[in-house]
Design an enzyme around this catalytic site. Structure first.
Site, PDB file in Angstrom:
ATOM      1  N   GLU A  80       0.815  -1.226   0.000  1.00 36.12           N
ATOM      2  CA  GLU A  80       0.000   0.000   0.000  1.00 36.12           C
ATOM      3  C   GLU A  80       0.844   1.270   0.000  1.00 36.12           C
ATOM      4  OE1 GLU A  80      -4.044   1.626   2.016  1.00 36.12           O
ATOM      5  OE2 GLU A  80      -2.784   0.351   3.231  1.00 36.12           O
ATOM      6  N   ASP A  81       1.948   1.274   0.742  1.00 38.44           N
ATOM      7  CA  ASP A  81       2.683   2.528   0.974  1.00 38.44           C
ATOM      8  C   ASP A  81       4.001   2.665   0.218  1.00 38.44           C
ATOM      9  OD1 ASP A  81       0.667   3.249   2.656  1.00 38.44           O
ATOM     10  OD2 ASP A  81       1.710   2.714   4.499  1.00 38.44           O
TER      11      ASP A  81
END
Length: 736
Positions: A80-81
């Site tokens: 996600e990051d």
């Protein structure tokens, strides 16, 4: 503690319970995550890698999961990051670890939303993830626990939002999975931000009395331990005070102060065998007077999450009541760690073969069929999160139902056919009404008839379990299709009339396809049937359709204006080159451009009289903004990539009859507030496109009103009228 020391502690923790763990894989996951997150910071200012390490520590220390879970916990934010992908994680580590990481990433977007549809979809994703591999949710709960432990670095609104979400979703799921330790901590941390005054009061007062309480607990513990030693029963016994949220809930439910609550103490006795459990129960009841109605045998009838224990509340020698829980070591493991106990000593496990234990996950997924989102969320919270009641069939079989369940829930839990043919019920050999709440230990007999007409629509309101309501809905869907269509159409048309929309607007072939797409039905008859049997509501159908109707109406209006402009151009004499009149589109004159497509920005919704500026978009003409819109700020206008795209625009003399715009009204919540706002809209002859409202935790109400206005003068009159309403704190025009 340095980052390296934190990693070494993780390895030490894993080695203590799983010496055969894949430490090479764990080290590789740590190094990969550290490199991927390098340069990222948390709100506290610490390097981001601190968070994945802390989550992995919780997964190891609290849940004692396998190597794959530790690796997935370390990697849980990389997809996600960072630039990492599922394929890359799968290749470097394993497809299972990649699936776990992706599963946790998807769950990150779960929110406690006012939009029930979004919340239902997110909860559905969570249930699907749990049914595939329960470790996904175990890692996600660990992630949430660490975020709650470090919540002081977030803003107050974020603290409240995340705490409410934790209390509503993550704590109850921890409870459903039997993970009591984590559930308690999540509840306490949430309470700290949701009601800080009450939390501080409980902590302060219990700390002040702790020496006194510890003397009492030590004395009770010694009395019980001495008697059990005399009997030769091997045991571990310890006392604890109930945790802050448990005390808070008792204060709230019983409307008492902390001084008025006495059963603040619980003792736990852990023994070797089930037989010893019942022997200890006899000893406790011999030493102290048992309180009637406060004995529960969860060994004979375990909770759905596998929890087993004997619970009894007794009166101590000083007139102070306290609870005693008695269980075996194995039961204690399950009580503390729940589903995670199955991995506690499992080395390099894959998490397979556990799905059968979680039949309730499959049932909750099935029962969403045909359910309205709001109804589903409500039912799911009862089915999944509420306490249970255990009742018996006349043959002695146990049925587990949500607390407050009725004979209707019992009948449908046995079989759909039994529920559909039910005409009455007996509880403990006495005829009862169908809305009779069942109690633990009741013997329930369902009375059926072949000539029964089937369930009544009122049963939907009486039934407490999602399973029963779903089966009733299915019966109406199947047996009463024509009646459902007729009833649904009548409700829908009444709602259309209420909103000032004609049926002709709905059946317009140009509009119909878009409208059906908005409500997710193949035809109007299907939608009518769903409204008729309770799977959808007329109000939701119309509110979703309004946007599409307005879109087509605006398109028609634009086409009409374009045709009129073209006609006027043909009729007009050729203008003299010296005095070429600037032509307006939708009431807007664009400097230096003629016949230019114009649209009004949705971020600031300008109306005649507002100071405006234009922005040349790529392929959509000129977008008109209010001059005070953040999206048209001087900084943005002077940005190098937007040079030359900002253009002067002005209001022409031939403006439209009205323009859509939005107002935001912030009020102190009270009864009849919407009525007063509606009256203000009516007295100013405002054409309302829609009103959306929401309440906040601190008793404020925020209304978002979409209206059509002739000009800024009419808009100012409306804003003044709204400002005069009692309780209204602020009326503004959102922008940006």
């Amino acid at each position: 503690m340095t980052i390296q020391e934190q990693y070494e502690l993780l390895e030490k923790t894993v080695r203590a319970y799983n010496p055969a763990a894949d430490f090479v894989g764990i080290r590789a996951a740590y190094e990969y995550a550290e490199k991927a997150h390098r340069g990222q910071k948390r709100k506290s200012g610490e390097p981001y890698i601190i968070h994945p390490l802390a989550v992995a520590q919780i997964v190891a220390e609290e849940l004692k999961l396998d190597s794959e879970s530790i690796e997935a916990a370390l990697l849980h934010d990389v997809i996600e990051d960072t630039q990492a992908t599922h394929a890359e994680i799968s290749k470097i580590f394993s497809p299972t670890i990649a699936d776990l990481v992706e599963g946790v990433s998807k769950l990150t977007r779960i929110q406690y939303a006012t939009k029930e549809d979004e919340q239902m979809e997110n909860l559905r994703k969570m249930l699907i993830a749990m049914s595939k591999d329960i470790r996904v949710i175990l890692i996600k709960i660990s992630d949430r626990l660490h975020n709650m432990r470090t919540m002081e670095y977030q803003s107050p609104p974020k603290q409240k939002q995340k705490s409410l979400e934790t209390m509503e979703i993550y704590a109850p799921i921890s409870h459903r999975l039997g993970m009591q330790r984590m559930k308690w901590e999540l509840e306490d941390l949430s309470l700290k931000y949701l009601d800080p005054v009450a939390y501080e009061e409980i902590i302060t007062k219990t700390e002040a009395k702790r020496p006194e309480y510890e003397v009492f607990m030590g004395r009770m513990q010694e009395q019980m331990s001495r008697r059990l030693d005399e009997m030769g029963v091997k045991h571990i016994i310890y006392g604890r005070m109930k945790h802050p949220y448990s005390i808070y809930r008792k204060m709230f439910a019983q409307n008492r102060s902390l001084e008025e609550i006495f059963d603040l103490f619980a003792f736990r006795v852990i023994v070797e065998t089930v037989g010893d459990c019942y022997n200890v129960l006899g000893v406790v009841h011999d030493l102290y007077k048992p309180i009637l109605g406060r004995f529960k045998d969860y060994i004979g009838t375990p909770k759905p999450n596998g929890y087993q224990s004997l619970h009894t509340t007794v009166m101590g020698p000083d007139g102070i009541p306290f609870e005693v829980q008695i269980r075996t070591r194995e039961m204690h493991e399950v009580a503390e760690y729940g589903v995670a106990a199955h991995w506690k000593y499992k080395q390099n496990g894959q998490g397979s073969g556990t799905e059968g234990r979680y039949e309730w996950v499959r049932r909750l997924l099935e029962n969403q069929e045909g359910a309205d989102a709001e109804e589903y969320i409500h039912s799911l919270k009862i089915d999944m999160f509420a306490d249970s009641v255990f009742v018996f069939t006349p043959n002695g079989d146990v049925q587990n139902l949500p607390a407050g369940a009725t004979p209707i829930d019992f009948a449908y839990a046995i079989h759909s056919a039994v529920g559909n043919r039910m005409v009455g019920a007996k509880v403990n050999n006495r005829i009862v009404t169908l809305d009779h709440p069942l109690q633990n230990g009741d013997v329930v007999e369902v009375l059926t008839s072949k000539n029964a007409k089937g369930p009544s629509r009122d049963w939907m309101k009486i039934a407490k379990s999602n399973e029963a309501r779903s089966k009733i809905r299915q019966w109406f869907k199947k047996e009463k299709k024509e009646e459902n269509i007729a009833n649904g159409r009548a409700s829908f048309e009444a709602e259309l009339k209420h909103c000032g929309i004609s049926m002709k607007d709905i059946t317009d072939p140009e509009v119909l396809h878009g409208i059906l797409k908005k409500v997710s039905y193949a035809s109007l008859d299907e939608m009518y049937a769903a409204i008729g049997y309770g799977g959808f509501t007329a109000q939701k159908a119309v509110s979703r359709m309004q946007g599409e109707i307005q879109r087509v109406a605006k398109l028609h209006q634009a086409e009409k204006l374009a045709a009129e402009a073209a006609e006027a151009k043909e009729e007009a004499a050729p203008p003299s080159p010296a005095k070429k009149k600037a032509k307006s589109e939708q009431g807007i004159v664009v400097e230096g451009l003629d016949n230019c497509l114009v649209k009004f920005s949705k971020c600031c919704t300008p109306v005649p009289g507002d100071e405006i500026i234009g922005f040349i978009t790529r392929g959509y003409g000129v977008s008109v903004h209010r001059a005070d819109c953040p999206n048209a700020s001087p900084e943005k206008r002077s940005a190098p990539d937007q040079a030359g795209r900002w253009i002067k625009v002005s209001w022409g003399t031939d403006t439209n009859d009205s323009y859509p715009t939005t107002l935001e009204v912030v009020c102190k919540d009270r009864s009849n507030l919407l009525l007063d706002i509606s009256a203000a809209l009516s007295t100013t002859n405002s054409f309302v496109l829609g009103i959306h409202s929401r309440s906040t935790e601190d008793e404020f109400a925020i209304f978002r009103i979409e209206v059509r206005m002739k000009d800024s003068k009419q808009l100012s009159a409306l804003m003044n009228k709204l400002n005069q309403i009692s309780g209204v704190l602020k009326v503004n025009r959102p922008a940006g």
